[in-house]
Design a protein around this motif. Structure first.
Motif, PDB file in Angstrom:
ATOM      1  N   GLY A   1      33.493  -5.614 -11.260  1.00  7.94           N
ATOM      2  CA  GLY A   1      34.077  -4.348 -10.841  1.00  7.94           C
ATOM      3  C   GLY A   1      34.263  -3.385 -12.001  1.00  7.94           C
ATOM      4  N   LEU A   2      34.713  -3.905 -13.127  1.00  8.40           N
ATOM      5  CA  LEU A   2      34.926  -3.051 -14.294  1.00  8.40           C
ATOM      6  C   LEU A   2      33.619  -2.418 -14.759  1.00  8.40           C
ATOM      7  CD1 LEU A   2      37.442  -5.220 -16.362  1.00  8.40           C
ATOM      8  CD2 LEU A   2      37.917  -3.055 -15.230  1.00  8.40           C
ATOM      9  N   PHE A   3      32.583  -3.225 -14.857  1.00  8.55           N
ATOM     10  CA  PHE A   3      31.296  -2.707 -15.327  1.00  8.55           C
ATOM     11  C   PHE A   3      30.621  -1.831 -14.272  1.00  8.55           C
ATOM     12  CE2 PHE A   3      31.646  -6.050 -18.528  1.00  8.55           C
ATOM     13  CZ  PHE A   3      31.098  -5.412 -19.637  1.00  8.55           C
ATOM     14  N   PHE A   4      30.616  -2.297 -13.015  1.00  6.64           N
ATOM     15  CA  PHE A   4      29.895  -1.554 -11.985  1.00  6.64           C
ATOM     16  C   PHE A   4      30.511  -0.175 -11.743  1.00  6.64           C
ATOM     17  CE2 PHE A   4      29.329  -0.350  -7.499  1.00  6.64           C
ATOM     18  CZ  PHE A   4      27.952  -0.165  -7.514  1.00  6.64           C
ATOM     19  N   TYR A   5      31.823  -0.129 -11.517  1.00  4.34           N
ATOM     20  CA  TYR A   5      32.442   1.155 -11.215  1.00  4.34           C
ATOM     21  C   TYR A   5      32.527   2.041 -12.455  1.00  4.34           C
ATOM     22  CZ  TYR A   5      33.388  -0.788  -6.671  1.00  4.34           C
ATOM     23  OH  TYR A   5      33.229  -1.337  -5.425  1.00  4.34           O
ATOM     24  N   GLY A   6      32.712   1.415 -13.619  1.00  9.02           N
ATOM     25  CA  GLY A   6      32.732   2.204 -14.848  1.00  9.02           C
ATOM     26  C   GLY A   6      31.395   2.874 -15.121  1.00  9.02           C
ATOM     27  N   LEU A   7      30.305   2.144 -14.919  1.00  8.41           N
ATOM     28  CA  LEU A   7      28.978   2.710 -15.150  1.00  8.41           C
ATOM     29  C   LEU A   7      28.533   3.621 -14.015  1.00  8.41           C
ATOM     30  CD1 LEU A   7      27.196  -0.475 -16.563  1.00  8.41           C
ATOM     31  CD2 LEU A   7      27.878   1.564 -17.849  1.00  8.41           C
ATOM     32  N   SER A   8      29.096   3.415 -12.823  1.00 17.15           N
ATOM     33  CA  SER A   8      28.706   4.247 -11.673  1.00 17.15           C
ATOM     34  C   SER A   8      29.180   5.687 -11.820  1.00 17.15           C
ATOM     35  CB  SER A   8      29.275   3.658 -10.378  1.00 17.15           C
ATOM     36  OG  SER A   8      28.664   2.419 -10.071  1.00 17.15           O
ATOM     37  N   VAL A   9      30.321   5.883 -12.469  1.00 15.90           N
ATOM     38  CA  VAL A   9      30.878   7.240 -12.585  1.00 15.90           C
ATOM     39  C   VAL A   9      29.897   8.205 -13.249  1.00 15.90           C
ATOM     40  CG1 VAL A   9      32.688   8.638 -13.647  1.00 15.90           C
ATOM     41  CG2 VAL A   9      33.283   6.504 -12.486  1.00 15.90           C
ATOM     42  N   PRO A  10      29.362   7.905 -14.431  1.00 12.69           N
ATOM     43  CA  PRO A  10      28.425   8.865 -15.030  1.00 12.69           C
ATOM     44  C   PRO A  10      27.110   8.978 -14.265  1.00 12.69           C
ATOM     45  CG  PRO A  10      28.567   6.858 -16.364  1.00 12.69           C
ATOM     46  CD  PRO A  10      29.671   6.799 -15.362  1.00 12.69           C
ATOM     47  N   ILE A  11      26.677   7.882 -13.613  1.00 10.42           N
ATOM     48  CA  ILE A  11      25.426   7.944 -12.849  1.00 10.42           C
ATOM     49  C   ILE A  11      25.575   8.892 -11.669  1.00 10.42           C
ATOM     50  CG2 ILE A  11      23.856   6.626 -11.376  1.00 10.42           C
ATOM     51  CD1 ILE A  11      24.315   4.223 -13.223  1.00 10.42           C
ATOM     52  N   VAL A  12      26.660   8.743 -10.912  1.00  8.71           N
ATOM     53  CA  VAL A  12      26.875   9.606  -9.747  1.00  8.71           C
ATOM     54  C   VAL A  12      27.171  11.039 -10.172  1.00  8.71           C
ATOM     55  CG1 VAL A  12      28.351  10.009  -7.737  1.00  8.71           C
ATOM     56  CG2 VAL A  12      27.632   7.677  -8.312  1.00  8.71           C
ATOM     57  N   ALA A  13      27.919  11.197 -11.257  1.00  9.34           N
ATOM     58  CA  ALA A  13      28.313  12.528 -11.704  1.00  9.34           C
ATOM     59  C   ALA A  13      27.127  13.363 -12.171  1.00  9.34           C
ATOM     60  CB  ALA A  13      29.346  12.423 -12.822  1.00  9.34           C
ATOM     61  N   THR A  14      26.048  12.716 -12.597  1.00 13.54           N
ATOM     62  CA  THR A  14      24.886  13.459 -13.107  1.00 13.54           C
ATOM     63  C   THR A  14      23.798  13.665 -12.050  1.00 13.54           C
ATOM     64  OG1 THR A  14      24.006  11.361 -13.991  1.00 13.54           O
ATOM     65  CG2 THR A  14      25.241  12.776 -15.505  1.00 13.54           C
ATOM     66  N   VAL A  15      24.077  13.264 -10.814  1.00 12.61           N
ATOM     67  CA  VAL A  15      23.100  13.487  -9.742  1.00 12.61           C
ATOM     68  C   VAL A  15      22.722  14.961  -9.582  1.00 12.61           C
ATOM     69  CG1 VAL A  15      22.798  13.416  -7.235  1.00 12.61           C
ATOM     70  CG2 VAL A  15      23.566  11.390  -8.439  1.00 12.61           C
ATOM     71  N   PRO A  16      23.662  15.915  -9.683  1.00 10.19           N
ATOM     72  CA  PRO A  16      23.271  17.315  -9.521  1.00 10.19           C
ATOM     73  C   PRO A  16      22.166  17.763 -10.466  1.00 10.19           C
ATOM     74  CG  PRO A  16      25.651  17.114  -9.398  1.00 10.19           C
ATOM     75  CD  PRO A  16      25.125  15.775  -9.818  1.00 10.19           C
ATOM     76  N   VAL A  17      22.123  17.168 -11.646  1.00 15.02           N
ATOM     77  CA  VAL A  17      21.059  17.520 -12.586  1.00 15.02           C
ATOM     78  C   VAL A  17      19.705  17.074 -12.036  1.00 15.02           C
ATOM     79  CG1 VAL A  17      20.171  17.204 -14.931  1.00 15.02           C
ATOM     80  CG2 VAL A  17      22.645  17.357 -14.531  1.00 15.02           C
ATOM     81  N   SER A  18      19.638  15.835 -11.530  1.00 15.96           N
ATOM     82  CA  SER A  18      18.393  15.343 -10.944  1.00 15.96           C
ATOM     83  C   SER A  18      17.985  16.171  -9.734  1.00 15.96           C
ATOM     84  CB  SER A  18      18.542  13.874 -10.535  1.00 15.96           C
ATOM     85  OG  SER A  18      18.755  13.053 -11.657  1.00 15.96           O
ATOM     86  N   ALA A  19      18.982  16.604  -8.962  1.00 17.35           N
ATOM     87  CA  ALA A  19      18.692  17.359  -7.747  1.00 17.35           C
ATOM     88  C   ALA A  19      17.961  18.658  -8.031  1.00 17.35           C
ATOM     89  CB  ALA A  19      19.982  17.644  -6.992  1.00 17.35           C
TER      90      ALA A  19
ATOM     91  N   ILE B   1      32.075  12.284   1.445  1.00 12.47           N
ATOM     92  CA  ILE B   1      32.615  11.924   0.134  1.00 12.47           C
ATOM     93  C   ILE B   1      32.135  12.959  -0.887  1.00 12.47           C
ATOM     94  CG2 ILE B   1      32.627  10.203  -1.707  1.00 12.47           C
ATOM     95  CD1 ILE B   1      32.176   8.076   0.422  1.00 12.47           C
ATOM     96  N   PRO B   2      33.047  13.586  -1.626  1.00 15.38           N
ATOM     97  CA  PRO B   2      32.628  14.606  -2.590  1.00 15.38           C
ATOM     98  C   PRO B   2      31.555  14.103  -3.547  1.00 15.38           C
ATOM     99  CG  PRO B   2      35.017  14.591  -2.371  1.00 15.38           C
ATOM    100  CD  PRO B   2      34.510  13.393  -1.603  1.00 15.38           C
ATOM    101  N   LEU B   3      30.551  14.883  -3.739  1.00 21.82           N
ATOM    102  CA  LEU B   3      29.429  14.635  -4.634  1.00 21.82           C
ATOM    103  C   LEU B   3      28.516  13.528  -4.125  1.00 21.82           C
ATOM    104  CD1 LEU B   3      28.148  15.666  -7.243  1.00 21.82           C
ATOM    105  CD2 LEU B   3      29.410  13.902  -8.484  1.00 21.82           C
ATOM    106  N   TRP B   4      29.102  12.323  -3.867  1.00 21.10           N
ATOM    107  CA  TRP B   4      28.271  11.213  -3.403  1.00 21.10           C
ATOM    108  C   TRP B   4      27.596  11.546  -2.087  1.00 21.10           C
ATOM    109  CZ3 TRP B   4      27.261   8.085   0.636  1.00 21.10           C
ATOM    110  CH2 TRP B   4      26.541   6.919   0.389  1.00 21.10           C
ATOM    111  N   GLY B   5      28.348  12.133  -1.149  1.00 22.05           N
ATOM    112  CA  GLY B   5      27.782  12.460   0.144  1.00 22.05           C
ATOM    113  C   GLY B   5      26.664  13.477   0.030  1.00 22.05           C
ATOM    114  N   TRP B   6      26.862  14.466  -0.820  1.00 24.17           N
ATOM    115  CA  TRP B   6      25.812  15.465  -1.050  1.00 24.17           C
ATOM    116  C   TRP B   6      24.573  14.809  -1.633  1.00 24.17           C
ATOM    117  CZ3 TRP B   6      23.653  17.091  -5.732  1.00 24.17           C
ATOM    118  CH2 TRP B   6      22.816  18.216  -5.655  1.00 24.17           C
TER     119      TRP B   6
END
Length: 238
Positions: free
Chosen positions: A10-28, A102-107
């Motif tokens: 949980g510590l690694f998965f959710y910790g690493l997920s934050v920057p991955i999900v947060a940078t999706v708008p750039v990929s979009a 869900i904010p950001l993730w849903g988009w």
């Protein structure tokens, strides 16, 4: 040990997920394929962590067919929502309306190819779901649905939701049912456990069948591992 592994995961998965999900708008900014590639980075990270920290391996029975198809999968854990995206080559997915909000993730999920389903949908919402699904089919995407409509515990067999039959009729695509037993090692509550997960891809079912027949065949196929009828051999992933 399982509790410690679950905590570390949980510590690694959710910790690493934050920057991955947060940078999706750039990929979009670079289109749908860039979003798909970005999402698969997340799924590959998940795969690496469940293998190395949780000691889970995946056994695949059956084969992923060539060309776009309509996948109908059992749903027992969050595990398969990521793993099947890699295994099946990035199909578009039917998701609950709550997830799309869900904010950001849903988009990001919509940009990936999310098809929003609403259990209490109006006629307009149902038409929108069918329209989105047909558009993604036209792009050459396979479509993935969890036809029971919700996550269930091992052994539970709720009836299929009506939306599955509607999409089956609208899309006119062959169906590949998927049985799995992820809930044995990845329970909704409590510690996760090491072990082997089986994902079984059933025989291709042709389009155009009557509603009663397609629902009966898919219902039986996605629950086959509960019957203990899974094949004894398969391809080990990791």
């Amino acid at each position: 040990m399982n509790r410690l592994r679950t905590l570390l995961f949980g510590l690694f998965f959710y910790g690493l997920s934050v920057p991955i999900v947060a940078t999706v708008p750039v990929s979009a900014l670079f289109g749908r394929q860039a979003v798909i590639a970005h999402a698969h980075v997340w799924a590959k990270m998940h795969r690496l962590l469940y293998r190395t920290i949780m000691g889970i391996r995946v056994r695949v029975e059956g084969h992923v067919p060539d060309g776009p198809v309509f996948y109908a999968a059992k749903h027992q854990a969050m595990f398969e929502t990521l793993e099947l995206q890699l295994l099946l080559g990035g199909p578009a997915m039917v998701l609950k309306r709550e997830l799309s909000r869900i904010p950001l993730w849903g988009w990001a999920a919509r940009r990936y190819g999310g098809i929003v389903a609403d259990r209490e949908a109006s006629a307009a919402a149902l038409r929108s779901m069918m329209r989105d699904a047909k558009a993604l089919k036209a792009e050459g995407r396979s479509i993935l649905i969890y036809p029971e409509g919700t996550r269930v515990s091992p052994g539970e067999r709720p009836p299929l939701q009506a939306g599955f039959a509607g999409l089956y009729r609208t899309l006119a695509m062959p169906v590949v049912p998927i049985a799995l037993d992820t809930g044995r090692v990845w329970p909704k509550h409590g510690a996760k456990r090491s072990g082997v997960v089986t994902i079984r891809l059933g025989e291709v079912i042709p389009p155009g069948l009557p509603r009663g027949e397609i629902e009966a065949r898919v219902y039986q196929a996605i629950n086959v591992l509960d019957d203990g009828l899974g094949a004894a051999s398969g391809i080990m992933r990791g």
